[in-house]
Design an enzyme around this catalytic site. Structure first.
Site, mmCIF file in Angstrom:
data_model
loop_
_atom_site.group_PDB
_atom_site.id
_atom_site.type_symbol
_atom_site.label_atom_id
_atom_site.label_comp_id
_atom_site.label_asym_id
_atom_site.label_seq_id
_atom_site.Cartn_x
_atom_site.Cartn_y
_atom_site.Cartn_z
ATOM 1 N N LYS A 160 0.849 -1.198 0.000
ATOM 2 C CA LYS A 160 0.000 0.000 0.000
ATOM 3 C C LYS A 160 0.879 1.240 0.000
ATOM 4 O O LYS A 160 1.916 1.281 0.648
ATOM 5 C CB LYS A 160 -0.895 0.020 1.248
ATOM 6 C CG LYS A 160 -2.148 -0.817 1.138
ATOM 7 C CD LYS A 160 -2.964 -0.783 2.411
ATOM 8 C CE LYS A 160 -3.535 0.581 2.711
ATOM 9 N NZ LYS A 160 -4.432 0.574 3.887
ATOM 10 N N HIS A 207 -0.573 4.211 0.831
ATOM 11 C CA HIS A 207 -1.300 5.176 1.650
ATOM 12 C C HIS A 207 -1.565 4.556 3.017
ATOM 13 O O HIS A 207 -1.259 3.382 3.248
ATOM 14 C CB HIS A 207 -2.622 5.569 0.970
ATOM 15 C CG HIS A 207 -3.549 4.403 0.752
ATOM 16 N ND1 HIS A 207 -3.395 3.521 -0.304
ATOM 17 C CD2 HIS A 207 -4.613 3.951 1.464
ATOM 18 C CE1 HIS A 207 -4.348 2.600 -0.240
ATOM 19 N NE2 HIS A 207 -5.088 2.828 0.829
#
Length: 230
Positions: A111, A113
């Site tokens: 990921k 974020h």
């Protein structure tokens, strides 16, 4: 440390697990083509531990086997995908038995974020035990080792539900040995299975149910052809 119930020996635990897997439809007999292209007389699909009762019972078997194994570990690591559910369930059962330990797992895709990265859960620290359903090749274990070491922790072992005790067919593993033996000998990690193919054979040998006992010759022949010496 909490220990296995004194009335159940290691062999009893394995036999109870095999019976449970058969009753749950997770361990089936017939003719199945493996990833390696072999025709196997049995098939073990841990994805079929697919409700709360089955998963809870599976976690109990893992936890009791681990607590009786003597392997020292500080947390659990579940490789995606099956290992994620197993790590969570077994950590709950270990806590119920008085051993509250953290767990973590990885994502297949990092990921960019939120918390980011590929690792989720507790910080990966100390002696880390990898948990999965089976070891088909050393590849998944090697990937887990790399992630654990990159986090600054120490992989200390692997626990699985079933050791098929058969010669590996995957690239990079000596064909005379099983994938479990590869992990033990080449990667230097303890491997703690709940049950093995030898336990499965013992279960079939003791069967009064003719439908199950009828599978014994085929499983024995498969072990003679593809089995490894321990």
């Amino acid at each position: 440390m909490t220990t296995q119930h004194p009335s159940l020996t290691s062999d009893d635990l394995a036999q109870d697990f095999v019976a449970f897997a058969v009753d749950a439809g997770v361990l089936r007999f017939g003719e199945f083509k493996t990833k390696a292209g072999r025709l196997s007389p049995y098939f073990f699909n841990a994805g079929l531990f697919d409700d709360g009762a089955k998963l809870g019972r599976l976690a109990e078997f893992y936890a009791r086997r681990l607590l009786a194994s003597g392997v020292e570990f500080d947390m659990l690591f579940g490789p995606a995908y099956k290992g994620i559910t197993l790590a969570a369930a077994v950590s709950v059962e270990l806590a119920r038995l008085g051993r509250n330990l953290p767990y973590a797992y990885n994502r297949k895709e990092a990921k960019d974020h939120g918390e980011g990265g590929t690792l989720v859960g507790a910080p990966v620290r100390g002696r880390v035990l990898i948990i999965d359903d089976v070891i088909s090749a050393g590849t998944s274990v090697r990937e887990s080792i790399a992630m654990i070491q990159a986090a600054g922790a120490t992989p200390c072992g692997v626990t699985i539900a079933l050791d098929r005790q058969e010669k590996a067919s995957e690239h990079g593993v000596d064909a005379a040995h099983s994938a479990v033996q590869f992990v033990r000998r080449e990667l230097g990690l303890a491997v703690v299975p709940i049950a093995t193919l030898a336990d499965l054979l013992q279960y079939l040998q003791q069967q009064q149910d003719p439908t199950l006992s009828a599978s014994l010759p085929a499983v024995q022949a498969y072990r003679e052809r593809y089995g490894v010496s321990e």
